[in-house]
Design a protein around this motif. Structure first.
Motif, PDB file in Angstrom:
ATOM      1  N   PRO A   1      16.627   2.072  35.014  1.00 23.72           N
ATOM      2  CA  PRO A   1      15.974   2.204  36.318  1.00 23.72           C
ATOM      3  C   PRO A   1      14.961   1.099  36.608  1.00 23.72           C
ATOM      4  O   PRO A   1      14.511   0.973  37.746  1.00 23.72           O
ATOM      5  CB  PRO A   1      15.302   3.572  36.256  1.00 23.72           C
ATOM      6  CG  PRO A   1      15.305   3.975  34.839  1.00 23.72           C
ATOM      7  CD  PRO A   1      16.192   3.076  34.050  1.00 23.72           C
TER       8      PRO A   1
ATOM      9  N   LYS B   1      18.857   2.695  42.028  1.00 27.13           N
ATOM     10  CA  LYS B   1      18.599   2.617  40.599  1.00 27.13           C
ATOM     11  C   LYS B   1      18.204   3.982  40.054  1.00 27.13           C
ATOM     12  O   LYS B   1      18.661   4.401  38.993  1.00 27.13           O
ATOM     13  CB  LYS B   1      17.485   1.604  40.311  1.00 27.13           C
ATOM     14  CG  LYS B   1      18.003   0.249  39.887  1.00 27.13           C
ATOM     15  CD  LYS B   1      18.867   0.341  38.648  1.00 27.13           C
ATOM     16  CE  LYS B   1      19.233  -1.013  38.097  1.00 27.13           C
ATOM     17  NZ  LYS B   1      20.259  -0.916  37.063  1.00 27.13           N
TER      18      LYS B   1
ATOM     19  N   THR C   1      10.558  -2.547  40.073  1.00 23.95           N
ATOM     20  CA  THR C   1      10.100  -3.746  39.376  1.00 23.95           C
ATOM     21  C   THR C   1      10.768  -4.965  40.019  1.00 23.95           C
ATOM     22  O   THR C   1      11.676  -4.817  40.836  1.00 23.95           O
ATOM     23  CB  THR C   1      10.501  -3.695  37.888  1.00 23.95           C
ATOM     24  OG1 THR C   1      11.924  -3.694  37.811  1.00 23.95           O
ATOM     25  CG2 THR C   1       9.960  -2.441  37.207  1.00 23.95           C
TER      26      THR C   1
ATOM     27  N   ASP D   1       4.694  -5.463  35.746  1.00 26.48           N
ATOM     28  CA  ASP D   1       6.113  -5.508  36.099  1.00 26.48           C
ATOM     29  C   ASP D   1       6.980  -4.658  35.166  1.00 26.48           C
ATOM     30  O   ASP D   1       8.110  -5.007  34.847  1.00 26.48           O
ATOM     31  CB  ASP D   1       6.599  -6.966  36.104  1.00 26.48           C
ATOM     32  CG  ASP D   1       7.883  -7.127  36.911  1.00 26.48           C
ATOM     33  OD1 ASP D   1       8.252  -6.188  37.642  1.00 26.48           O
ATOM     34  OD2 ASP D   1       8.523  -8.182  36.789  1.00 26.48           O
ATOM     35  N   ARG D   2       6.421  -3.562  34.690  1.00 26.72           N
ATOM     36  CA  ARG D   2       7.241  -2.604  33.935  1.00 26.72           C
ATOM     37  C   ARG D   2       7.244  -1.293  34.706  1.00 26.72           C
ATOM     38  O   ARG D   2       6.488  -1.131  35.665  1.00 26.72           O
ATOM     39  CB  ARG D   2       6.612  -2.326  32.576  1.00 26.72           C
ATOM     40  CG  ARG D   2       6.639  -3.514  31.659  1.00 26.72           C
ATOM     41  CD  ARG D   2       6.630  -3.007  30.242  1.00 26.72           C
ATOM     42  NE  ARG D   2       6.071  -3.986  29.337  1.00 26.72           N
ATOM     43  CZ  ARG D   2       6.355  -4.016  28.042  1.00 26.72           C
ATOM     44  NH1 ARG D   2       7.172  -3.137  27.525  1.00 26.72           N
ATOM     45  NH2 ARG D   2       5.813  -4.908  27.262  1.00 26.72           N
ATOM     46  N   ALA D   3       8.073  -0.365  34.261  1.00 29.02           N
ATOM     47  CA  ALA D   3       8.114   0.932  34.933  1.00 29.02           C
ATOM     48  C   ALA D   3       6.978   1.821  34.441  1.00 29.02           C
ATOM     49  O   ALA D   3       6.360   1.577  33.396  1.00 29.02           O
ATOM     50  CB  ALA D   3       9.457   1.595  34.705  1.00 29.02           C
TER      51      ALA D   3
ATOM     52  N   PRO E   1      10.539   6.350  36.004  1.00 25.58           N
ATOM     53  CA  PRO E   1      11.335   5.330  35.316  1.00 25.58           C
ATOM     54  C   PRO E   1      11.786   4.198  36.237  1.00 25.58           C
ATOM     55  O   PRO E   1      12.100   3.110  35.764  1.00 25.58           O
ATOM     56  CB  PRO E   1      12.566   6.110  34.816  1.00 25.58           C
ATOM     57  CG  PRO E   1      12.173   7.543  34.828  1.00 25.58           C
ATOM     58  CD  PRO E   1      11.124   7.701  35.884  1.00 25.58           C
ATOM     59  N   ALA E   2      11.831   4.452  37.558  1.00 24.20           N
ATOM     60  CA  ALA E   2      12.319   3.442  38.496  1.00 24.20           C
ATOM     61  C   ALA E   2      11.184   2.827  39.312  1.00 24.20           C
ATOM     62  O   ALA E   2      11.425   2.138  40.293  1.00 24.20           O
ATOM     63  CB  ALA E   2      13.359   4.063  39.433  1.00 24.20           C
TER      64      ALA E   2
ATOM     65  N   ARG F   1      12.883  -6.889  39.001  1.00 17.13           N
ATOM     66  CA  ARG F   1      14.290  -7.128  38.643  1.00 17.13           C
ATOM     67  C   ARG F   1      15.255  -6.212  39.383  1.00 17.13           C
ATOM     68  O   ARG F   1      16.465  -6.317  39.218  1.00 17.13           O
ATOM     69  CB  ARG F   1      14.467  -6.934  37.130  1.00 17.13           C
ATOM     70  CG  ARG F   1      13.616  -7.869  36.292  1.00 17.13           C
ATOM     71  CD  ARG F   1      13.509  -7.401  34.866  1.00 17.13           C
ATOM     72  NE  ARG F   1      12.867  -6.103  34.771  1.00 17.13           N
ATOM     73  CZ  ARG F   1      11.550  -5.918  34.725  1.00 17.13           C
ATOM     74  NH1 ARG F   1      10.736  -6.955  34.725  1.00 17.13           N
ATOM     75  NH2 ARG F   1      11.027  -4.706  34.677  1.00 17.13           N
ATOM     76  N   VAL F   2      14.687  -5.269  40.147  1.00 12.06           N
ATOM     77  CA  VAL F   2      15.546  -4.268  40.787  1.00 12.06           C
ATOM     78  C   VAL F   2      15.622  -4.528  42.279  1.00 12.06           C
ATOM     79  O   VAL F   2      14.608  -4.736  42.946  1.00 12.06           O
ATOM     80  CB  VAL F   2      15.010  -2.850  40.498  1.00 12.06           C
ATOM     81  CG1 VAL F   2      15.710  -1.817  41.341  1.00 12.06           C
ATOM     82  CG2 VAL F   2      15.178  -2.531  39.015  1.00 12.06           C
ATOM     83  N   VAL F   3      16.836  -4.516  42.815  1.00 13.81           N
ATOM     84  CA  VAL F   3      17.020  -4.761  44.238  1.00 13.81           C
ATOM     85  C   VAL F   3      16.788  -3.484  45.039  1.00 13.81           C
ATOM     86  O   VAL F   3      16.183  -3.510  46.108  1.00 13.81           O
ATOM     87  CB  VAL F   3      18.464  -5.281  44.507  1.00 13.81           C
ATOM     88  CG1 VAL F   3      18.678  -5.511  45.997  1.00 13.81           C
ATOM     89  CG2 VAL F   3      18.710  -6.563  43.739  1.00 13.81           C
TER      90      VAL F   3
ATOM     91  N   MET G   1      18.636  -1.884  50.060  1.00 14.31           N
ATOM     92  CA  MET G   1      19.877  -2.476  50.553  1.00 14.31           C
ATOM     93  C   MET G   1      20.404  -1.705  51.760  1.00 14.31           C
ATOM     94  O   MET G   1      21.074  -2.254  52.615  1.00 14.31           O
ATOM     95  CB  MET G   1      20.925  -2.479  49.446  1.00 14.31           C
ATOM     96  CG  MET G   1      20.955  -3.783  48.695  1.00 14.31           C
ATOM     97  SD  MET G   1      22.424  -3.903  47.688  1.00 14.31           S
ATOM     98  CE  MET G   1      21.938  -2.956  46.282  1.00 14.31           C
TER      99      MET G   1
ATOM    100  N   SER H   1      21.168   6.272  39.898  1.00 12.23           N
ATOM    101  CA  SER H   1      22.007   5.942  38.757  1.00 12.23           C
ATOM    102  C   SER H   1      21.413   6.501  37.461  1.00 12.23           C
ATOM    103  O   SER H   1      22.126   7.047  36.613  1.00 12.23           O
ATOM    104  CB  SER H   1      22.159   4.430  38.695  1.00 12.23           C
ATOM    105  OG  SER H   1      22.809   4.039  37.546  1.00 12.23           O
ATOM    106  N   ALA H   2      20.099   6.396  37.317  1.00 16.72           N
ATOM    107  CA  ALA H   2      19.434   6.910  36.121  1.00 16.72           C
ATOM    108  C   ALA H   2      19.513   8.433  36.068  1.00 16.72           C
ATOM    109  O   ALA H   2      19.784   9.016  35.018  1.00 16.72           O
ATOM    110  CB  ALA H   2      17.977   6.449  36.104  1.00 16.72           C
TER     111      ALA H   2
ATOM    112  N   SER I   1      10.238  -0.113  29.783  1.00 16.99           N
ATOM    113  CA  SER I   1       9.105   0.817  29.773  1.00 16.99           C
ATOM    114  C   SER I   1       9.308   1.927  28.748  1.00 16.99           C
ATOM    115  O   SER I   1       8.501   2.835  28.641  1.00 16.99           O
ATOM    116  CB  SER I   1       8.920   1.428  31.164  1.00 16.99           C
ATOM    117  OG  SER I   1       9.930   2.393  31.412  1.00 16.99           O
TER     118      SER I   1
ATOM    119  N   ALA J   1      22.435   1.966  34.407  1.00 13.16           N
ATOM    120  CA  ALA J   1      21.513   3.106  34.394  1.00 13.16           C
ATOM    121  C   ALA J   1      20.054   2.692  34.315  1.00 13.16           C
ATOM    122  O   ALA J   1      19.183   3.432  34.761  1.00 13.16           O
ATOM    123  CB  ALA J   1      21.855   4.023  33.221  1.00 13.16           C
TER     124      ALA J   1
END
Lengths: 676, 321
Positions: A653, B274, B265, B195-197, B241-242, B267-269, B314, B277-278, A612, A651
Motif C-alpha cells: 500500500p 492501493k 507516499t 515518505d513512509r506509511a 498502510p496506504a 511512490r504511489v499514484v 487516477m 488492493s491491500a 513501513s 498489494a
C-alpha cells in the motif's frame, strides 16, 4: 533513458504481412520519439533471421530494441538468447505481438493497422524506461527430503542413497516400516512381512547417506526445485539412540499403563515403550502425555492405585512430586535423559518425496456395523495385529475372552464403492480379505469363514490364482450381497448376529464370533496440512494429486516435489515400492550434481527506507520469499526464492515493493500509449 | 532589506487549516516576527488590489489551503502564483482535493438540486438557483462560478511544495516555515512530511499479526474498539498502510482509524486503489461467495478509499453521474 531505439518488424513469411501493411508500420515507427532506425525482415526467428538480427544490432549499436513479430510466448526467449549471445542485455528489448494479437484476430486492415501502431507506440515508450538486468545462478542442491519411512519412502531413500545422494528421511513415529511392518503375511504369496522388510529397514537405519529423523515432522518448506529449505520439528524422545541397546529394562518399572494406540489399542504399554516387539529402531521413547514427569494426567490414576493399596505411600509421593525416575534408574546404559528438548532442525534439499501413507475409513460412521460397540468387530488393520506374532496375542487367533473364534465373517467394501462415503475401490481389500480367510483356516482349521462381498477385484498376474486357491478351502463360504455396508451386526449373547441380503437366497442371518471389516483406504489425517506446507494439490478425495493420471503418476503441481505410495491413492505393496522407485528416478533425472540453477531475473524488491512494516505482503507471497526483519521492522525479499510474480508489488500500500522489468513507470508508459 | 512577504489564502476549505496556524500557539509570534503578512483574509483586512499592486514574485511564499471549485478560487490562485516565489499547497484539500473533492462523485446540478431544492430544510418554491450574474436596480451582482468538478491546487497552478494533513500538524508547519526561511528546502514538488506509511510509527503495529486476516468488516460504531490492537486486525478499515506518515497519529491515539488525510507516499499514484488492493489481500477466504459477502459489507467503499484523495487520484471524478 534511451535515445537510440532500434525497431525490427517481422512479416512472419506472409502471416503478418497478409493483413498488415508492414512498410506503413515501419514508416510510422520511424517517426516515433527516440527511434533511430527501423528494419523489416521476412522471418526473424529463422537461423538467417537471427544472424541478421545479431549482425545488425552490432552494426547499428542501438541502446534499446523493439521487435514486432509473434507472441512473446513463441519467440521472446529466442530473441533474448540471440541478443544475450552478442552481449546485448536482453532486458533492454521489448516484444510486440502483431501476429496473434493483430494480424490474425483483426480482419479489418485499417483497424489492424491502428492496433499495431498503438502497440508499437506503447513498446517504444516502455522500452525507453527498461533497465539492464543480470542473470544469477546458484548451485543446485541434489540432497533429498523424504517424508514418511514406510515402504515407498524407504525404497526411494535406499535408491537415492545408493546413487550417492544425501537423504533426510523424516518419520513421525519412533519406528520405520509404516503399516506393513506391523503385518504378519502378505498376499498373494503369503510372505512374512517383517522378514521381507527387515533387511530394507536395517539398510535404511545404517546407510551412511541416510539421516533418519524419527519422531519428527516437517513444519515448513520454502524454495523450489534444487533449492528447498526445510524446517523439521524433532520431538524429544528422552532416550539416546546411541546409548540404548533396546534391552527393555526400562519398561517394567514404569508405573504408568495405557492403551497402545500403535497396536490399535489392542494391547497395553508403559509411558516408556516401543510400540511392538521388533519395531525398528529398537529404541523406546517416553510418551510425554502420560509420563508422570511430564504430565499430571495420570496422578489421579496413581492416587487411586495408592488408595487401593496397589502402590506404597512413598511411591505415590514420588509420583506426586513428578520426580519419578524409575526408568532412568533401571537403564543399565544411562541412555535416558529427561533434559532432552524438542529441536527445530533445518535441512536443505533439492527435491522432496512425500510418502505419508494412508488411514482407514472409520467404520463407526456406519452405526449398523457396531464397530466400537461390539467388542469382536475389528478393522482389517486391527486384525493384522491379531494375526501378527508381534501383536497382542502373539500371533494366536484369539478373541478378547482368549478363546479362538468358531466362525469369522469378513465384510468387504466398508465405506468404499459407495457414494455416501468414498466412491472409489481401494483395490486391495478383496485380496487381504482372501488372505485373512486363508490365515484363519491355517490357524484354526475348524473355524468357519464367511466372505461377505459385492464384487471381486483381483487384477494382476498372481491374484486370480490366489482367489482360486482360497476358494478351495473347505470351511469358507462366499456370500454375495448388493451393498456390504448394509450388513447389520448385533450382539447376540456372547456372539454376533449378522443380517444381510444374499443375492442368491434373499435375506440371510448368521451367528458368528468375530467380524472383520475391510474399510476404504483414505488419506492420512495430516495430508491437508502437508499440502499446505508444500503447496501441493489434493485430489477430491484428499490424497495428493498426481501431475497426470497416466503420464506423471508421481509428480505434483510443484516442480521438485514428488509423491509415492498410498499418499497418492490406495495401492498394494508392490505398486507402492514401484512408486517409491519411480520418484527416486524422477529426482535423479531432475537433480544432477554440478548443474547450476538459473534464478528468476525479474524479481521484486522492497526499498527498506520506504517500507513501513505493515506486513500486508508477507502472508501473500506464494513462494514464502518475504520475511519481516524484526530488528529494522521492514519486510525483506529473499531474492533466491522470489519468482517475480508481482503479488507483493500490487498489494504494497505504500509503494515500497517494486518489480524489476515491470516498474510503475514502464507499465504506465505502456498503458498511456495504448490508450492514446 | 525588508522581511520576507507571506500570503495565506483559502479556497474550498473548512477553515481548519487557518486554525492550524493558530495552533502554532506562541510559535506563531516567531513567524509573525520573521515575516511580513500581505494577505490573510480570515484574520487581516487586505484587498485583492493590494496584491495586484505587488511585483511578480514579490511575495516570498503563499500558503494556499482548500480545493479549487470556483473561478474566483482559480483566479486568485493564479494571481498568487504570479506574485509569489513559492506556492505551498497547504492541507489535504489543496494537496489532494480533500473532503470537498468527494463532490466529484456527483456534479454541480446534483449538488444544486440538493442544496437549493431537495434538502428537507429548504423551501424554494420558485426554484431559484444561484446565478453568476443577477441584475438588480443598483447594477449587476456577481457570484463566482461553481465548477462541475473539484480540482487540487496543482491541477490549476504550478505548486512548489505540499504540507499534507487535515489539518496539517503544527510541527510540520513550523518545520516547513523554518526550511523556507533558512533556504533548506528539498527538491521542488516534495510533500513536506516523511515518505513512509503510517504503520511505521503506529504504536499498534506490534499487535498486528504477520498474517492479517479479515473475516468480517466492521464500522467503528458497531464495536467496542480495542485501544491498543491494530484496527485492521479488529476488522476495522484503517488506511494507515496506504497513508503517508507524519501526522503524529492523532486519530489513532483517539482510538479512531486512519482515514488517509496525508495522502499516499511519493511512490504511489492512486491511494484508494492501493488501499483497495491491500485490503483485498487480507480478506481471509478463498470462497467466491464469502469474498463477495465480506466486500459487500463495506459501506460506501469509494468514499472510504478516496476519503481525501479523489480529485488527485487516477479516477479524478465519477463519469455519467
Amino acid at each position: 533513458m534511451s535515445g537510440r531505439i532500434g525497431v525490427y518488424i517481422c512479416s512472419c513469411g506472409t502471416n503478418i504481412s497478409d493483413n498488415l501493411n508492414i512498410d506503413g508500420l515501419a514508416e510510422f515507427s520511424a517517426g516515433l520519439d527516440n527511434v533511430s532506425y527501423v528494419k523489416v525482415h521476412k522471418l526473424l526467428c529463422s537461423e538467417e533471421g537471427k544472424n541478421f538480427l545479431s549482425d545488425d544490432v552490432l552494426k547499428e549499436s542501438p541502446d534499446r530494441i523493439v521487435i514486432a513479430s509473434c507472441s512473446p510466448r513463441e519467440h521472446e526467449k529466442t530473441f533474448r538468447n540471440t541478443l544475450q549471445k552478442i552481449r546485448f542485455n536482453p532486458y533492454l528489448f521489448q516484444m510486440v505481438n502483431i501476429r496473434e494479437q493483430v494480424a490474425w484476430p483483426t480482419p479489418d486492415k485499417s483497424e489492424a493497422a491502428e492496433k499495431a501502431k498503438a502497440y508499437l507506440r506503447a513498446a517504444v515508450k516502455r522500452v525507453a524506461f527498461q533497465e539492464p538486468l543480470e542473470k544469477k545462478e546458484i548451485d543446485c542442491n541434489t540432497d533429498v527430503l523424504i517424508i514418511g519411512a514406510g515402504p515407498a519412502g524407504m525404497e526411494a531413500a535406499l535408491l537415492l542413497a545408493k546413487a550417492g545422494r544425501k537423504v533426510y528421511l523424516v518419520e513421525k513415529n519412533s519406528f520405520i516400516g509404516g503399516r506393513v511392518a506391523r503385518y504378519e503375511d502378505v498376499f498373494p504369496k503369503m510372505e512374512c512381512a517383517t522378514c521381507m522388510l527387515e533387511p530394507m529397514m536395517d539398510e535404511v537405519m545404517h546407510h551412511e547417506n541416510i539421516e533418519l529423523l524419527t519422531c519428527s515432522d516437517v513444519q515448513d518448506v520454502i524454495g523450489f526445485l534444487g533449492n528447498f529449505v526445510v524446517k523439521i520439528r524433532k520431538r524429544a524422545a528422552y532416550v539416546s539412540k546411541d546409548k540404548c541397546l533396546g534391552c527393555g529394562a526400562c519398561y517394567e518399572p514404569c508405573p504408568v499403563t495405557v492403551k497402545n494406540e500403535l497396536d490399535y489399542n489392542l494391547s497395553n504399554r508403559k509411558a516408556i515403550y516401543i510400540p511392538y516387539t521388533g519395531a525398528l529402531p529398537n529404541v523406546p521413547v517416553i510418551d510425554e502425555a502420560h509420563c508422570l514427569r511430564f504430565s499430571s494426567k495420570d496422578l489421579d490414576i496413581c492416587r487411586e492405585a495408592f488408595e487401593l493399596g496397589l502402590i506404597t505411600k512413598e511411591e505415590y509421593e514420588m509420583f506426586r512430586k513428578k520426580d519419578c525416575t524409575a526408568c532412568k534408574e533401571a537403564c543399565p546404559f544411562e541412555a535416558i535423559n529427561y533434559d532432552e528438548r524438542e529441536e527445530i532442525l533445518e535441512r536443505k534439499a533439492g527435491g522432496i518425496i512425500v510418502a505419508t501413507g494412508f488411514e482407514l475409513f472409520d467404520p463407526s460412521a456406519v452405526p449398523k456395523l457396531g464397530y466400537g460397540k461390539i467388542p469382536e468387530v475389528y478393522t482389517s488393520l486391527e486384525f493384522e495385529r491379531i494375526l501378527s506374532q508381534t501383536g497382542p496375542t502373539g500371533g494366536n487367533l484369539l478373541m478378547k475372552n482368549s478363546k479362538g473364534p468358531e466362525s469369522v465373517a469378513i465384510i468387504h467394501c466398508v465405506g468404499s464403492r459407495d457414494k455416501k462415503y468414498y466412491d472409489y475401490c481401494s483395490g486391495i481389500c478383496c485380496l487381504y480379505a482372501l488372505k485373512f480367510a486363508h490365515m484363519v483356516g491355517k490357524k484354526l482349521p475348524s473355524a468357519n469363514v464367511y466372505e461377505i462381498y459385492a464384487d471381486w477385484c483381483v487384477p494382476g498376474k498372481d491374484n486370480q490364482a490366489f482367489l482360486d486357491s482360497v476358494k478351495q478351502g473347505e470351511n469358507i463360504q462366499f456370500i454375495r450381497t448388493p451393498l456390504p455396508v448394509d450388513v447389520e451386526l448385533n450382539q447376540d449373547a456372547d456372539r454376533i448376529k449378522l443380517s444381510c441380503i444374499d443375492v442368491s437366497t434373499g435375506k440371510r442371518e448368521l451367528i458368528v464370533d468375530m467380524v472383520i471389516l475391510c474399510p476404504a483406504m483414505v488419506p492420512a489425517k495430516n495430508s491437508r496440512m502437508i499440502s499446505e506446507i508444500l503447496s501441493i494439490s489434493n485430489s477430491k478425495e484428499g490424497f495428493f494429486a498426481e501431475g497426470h493420471t497416466k503420464l506423471a503418476p508421481v509428480s505434483t503441481n510443484i516442480e521438485g516435489i514428488f509423491i509415492a505410495g498410498c499418499a497418492q491413492g490406495p495401492k498394494d505393496i508392490q505398486n507402492t515400492i514401484a512408486q517409491g522407485a519411480a520418484s527416486a528416478g524422477q529426482i535423479l533425472s531432475a537433480l544432477v550434481p554440478g548443474r547450476r540453477l538459473e534464478l528468476e531475473v525479474t524479481t521484486a524488491e522492497i526499498d527498506k527506507d520506504a517500507c513501513s512494516g505493515c506486513m500486508i505482503c508477507i502472508s501473500l507471497c506464494p513462494y514464502k520469499a518475504i520475511t519481516l526483519d524484526r530488528e529494522n521492522k521492514v519486510a525483506v525479499i529473499n531474492e533466491v526464492l522470489c519468482k517475480g510474480c508481482g503479488t507483493c508489488v500490487a498489494a504494497c500500500p505504500s509503494g515500497a515493493a517494486t518489480s524489476k522489468h515491470f516498474t510503475e513507470q514502464q507499465i504506465f508508459a505502456e498503458i498511456e500509449e495504448v490508450l492514446k | 532589506m525588508g522581511k520576507p512577504k507571506v500570503a495565506f489564502y483559502w479556497c474550498a476549505s473548512c477553515g481548519g487549516c487557518e486554525e492550524a496556524f493558530v495552533d502554532l500557539a506562541e510559535d506563531i509570534l516567531k513567524v509573525i516576527e520573521a515575516v511580513d503578512i500581505v494577505l490573510w483574509p480570515v484574520a487581516l483586512d487586505f484587498k485583492i488590489k493590494d496584491i495586484e499592486k505587488l511585483h511578480d514574485a514579490e511575495i516570498a511564499v503563499s500558503f494556499i489551503n482548500g480545493a479549487v471549485r470556483t473561478d474566483e478560487q482559480e483566479d486568485i490562485s493564479k494571481l498568487l502564483r504570479k506574485k509569489s516565489g513559492l506556492i505551498v499547497a497547504f492541507g489535504s484539500c489543496a494537496h489532494l482535493g480533500g473532503i470537498p473533492g468527494l463532490a466529484n462523485f456527483v456534479n454541480r446540478d446534483k449538488i444544486f438540486d440538493w442544496v437549493y431544492k431537495n434538502a428537507p430544510s429548504v423551501v424554494n418554491n420558485n426554484g431559484v438557483f444561484p446565478q453568476k450574474k443577477t441584475g438588480v436596480i443598483e447594477g449587476d451582482l456577481t457570484l463566482p462560478e461553481f465548477y462541475d468538478t473539484v480540482y487540487t491546487l496543482d491541477q490549476v497552478i504550478d505548486v512548489d511544495y505540499y504540507i499534507p494533513g487535515c489539518a496539517p500538524p503544527p510541527d510540520l508547519i513550523l518545520k516547513a516555515i523554518e526550511a523556507i526561511l533558512s533556504g533548506t528546502l528539498p527538491e521542488k514538488g516534495t510533500v513536506l512530511a516523511p515518505d513512509r506509511a503510517l504503520c511505521e510509527t503506529c504504536k499498534r503495529r506490534e499487535t498486528k499479526p504477520e498474517k492479517a486476516a479479515i473475516k468480517e468488516i466492521k464500522r467503528v460504531h458497531q464495536v467496542m474498539l480495542d485501544p491498543e490492537r491494530c484496527f485492521l486486525d479488529q476488522g476495522i478499515i484503517c488506511l494507515g498502510p496506504a497513508t503517508r506518515d507524519g501526522c503524529g497519529e492523532r486519530c489513532i491515539n483517539a482510538n479512531m482509524p486512519c482515514r488517509g488525510c496525508f495522502g499516499p507516499t511519493s511512490r504511489v499514484v492512486d491511494q484508494g486503489a492501493k488501499f483497495l488492493s491491500a485490503l483485498a489481500s487480507i480478506i481471509d477466504t478463498n470462497d467466491e461467495a464469502e469474498i463477495r459477502k465480506i466486500t459487500n459489507s463495506i459501506v460506501d467503499p469509494a468514499g472510504i478509499f478516496y476519503y481525501y484523495s479523489l480529485p488527485a487520484s487516477m479516477l479524478r471524478r465519477k463519469l455519467n453521474v
